[in-house]
Design an enzyme around this catalytic site. Structure first.
Site, PDB file in Angstrom:
ATOM      1  N   LYS A  13     -25.826  12.995   3.579  1.00 48.95           N
ATOM      2  CA  LYS A  13     -25.798  13.657   4.895  1.00 48.95           C
ATOM      3  C   LYS A  13     -27.166  14.268   5.228  1.00 48.95           C
ATOM      4  CE  LYS A  13     -22.345  16.418   3.789  1.00 48.95           C
ATOM      5  NZ  LYS A  13     -22.170  15.994   2.389  1.00 48.95           N
ATOM      6  N   ARG A  87     -15.442  21.410   7.663  1.00 47.64           N
ATOM      7  CA  ARG A  87     -15.094  20.888   6.351  1.00 47.64           C
ATOM      8  C   ARG A  87     -13.613  21.069   6.041  1.00 47.64           C
ATOM      9  NH1 ARG A  87     -20.139  21.126   3.316  1.00 47.64           N
ATOM     10  NH2 ARG A  87     -19.836  20.514   1.162  1.00 47.64           N
ATOM     11  N   ARG A 126     -30.873  14.682  -7.859  1.00 46.44           N
ATOM     12  CA  ARG A 126     -31.530  15.280  -6.683  1.00 46.44           C
ATOM     13  C   ARG A 126     -32.452  16.422  -7.105  1.00 46.44           C
ATOM     14  NH1 ARG A 126     -27.823  17.179  -1.992  1.00 46.44           N
ATOM     15  NH2 ARG A 126     -26.673  18.088  -3.724  1.00 46.44           N
ATOM     16  N   ARG A 159     -30.501  22.129  -7.624  1.00 46.73           N
ATOM     17  CA  ARG A 159     -29.529  23.101  -7.128  1.00 46.73           C
ATOM     18  C   ARG A 159     -28.585  23.515  -8.256  1.00 46.73           C
ATOM     19  NH1 ARG A 159     -27.200  20.670  -1.541  1.00 46.73           N
ATOM     20  NH2 ARG A 159     -25.251  21.359  -2.501  1.00 46.73           N
TER      21      ARG A 159
END
Ligand code: AP5
Length: 217
Positions: A13, A87, A126, A159
């Site tokens: 996204k 969501r 990531r 993260r």
């Protein structure tokens, strides 16, 4: 143009939003990014959200709905793309209500469809820049210099919710609480399903083709 971008964690996204805003001049509103900024600033909102985010659960609707209504209320006429919000079906219904209030609607719903089996690799690989927010991947989208952001040379970070255990929880949360939104929107109109198992460029090209045809017609 007002767009909602749906998709599981790691479906791409944020990656696709970057390309979409560059091409169409929309404002990118990512609920996850807003929450991470609140946490970094040590605000009350950030503190309330912390434990939910770290465990892979959803932050309660009442917190998120107010936060996103404030953000959407500040958007100029250029339009926006929502990433990570709504969501839950309740969030979507509240969004519809508040847009209707000002005579607006969501124009386009894109759904990035991706198999669970590839999500873990995407998320655990990531890396992002704590300063400018640029997102990389240790194999799929490497920075020019390993571990450093191309834009500002800052050291890239992972993260805290990108561990295999939390990703498993985030996926479960997605299937239980967020996936039903696809039907919610399909019942109201068209949802454009995009096969997001392909490379980021292939996904981007299909998204552009589809948005171009909608903007021109
Ligand atoms: P949020 O930040 O929204 O996380 P998410 O939805 O889990 O999505 P991600 O940011 O992990 O993934 P993405 O789809 O943006 O993928 P990306 O492009 O980075 O939410 C975090 C938390 O905040 C939630 O768990 C919740 O607690 C809370 N929260 C947020 N919104 C909320 C709400 N509305 N209600 C309640 N709570 C809320 O790509 C991932 C990686 O893959 C990158 O490394 C990228 O380079 C790579 N990649 C991308 N596309 C491809 C491709 N096509 N091929 C190969 N690699 C790719």
């Amino acid at each position: 143009m007002r767009i909602v971008l749906l998709g599981a964690p790691g479906s791409g996204k944020g990656t696709q939003c970057k390309s979409i805003v560059e091409r169409y001049g929309l404002l990118h509103l990512s609920s996850g990014d807003i929450l991470r900024k609140e946490r970094a600033a040590g605000s009350d909102l950030g503190k309330k959200a912390q434990s939910y985010m770290d465990s892979g659960a959803l932050v309660p609707d009442e917190i998120i709905i107010e936060m996103m209504a404030n953000a959407i209320g500040k958007v100029p006429d250029t339009g926006f793309i929502l990433d990570g919000f709504p969501r839950t079906v309740n969030q979507a219904a509240e969004l519809d209500k508040s847009l209707n209030h000002s005579g607006q609607t969501i124009d386009i719903i894109l759904n990035l469809d991706v198999n669970d089996s590839i999500i873990l690799d995407r998320i655990t690989g990531r890396r992002s820049c704590p300063q400018c927010g640029a997102v990389y991947h240790v194999r799929n989208l490497k920075p020019k210099n390993t571990g450093l952001c191309d834009n500002d040379g800052i050291e890239l970070v992972q993260r805290p919710d990108d561990t295999p255990e939390v990703v498993a929880n985030r996926l479960e949360t997605y299937h239980e609480q967020t996936e039903p939104l696809v039907d919610y929107y399909k019942n109201k109109g068209t949802v454009f399903d995009i096969d997001a198992n392909r490379s980021a460029d292939e996904v981007k090209n299909e998204v552009f083709e589809m948005l171009d045809s909608l903007v021109i017609t």
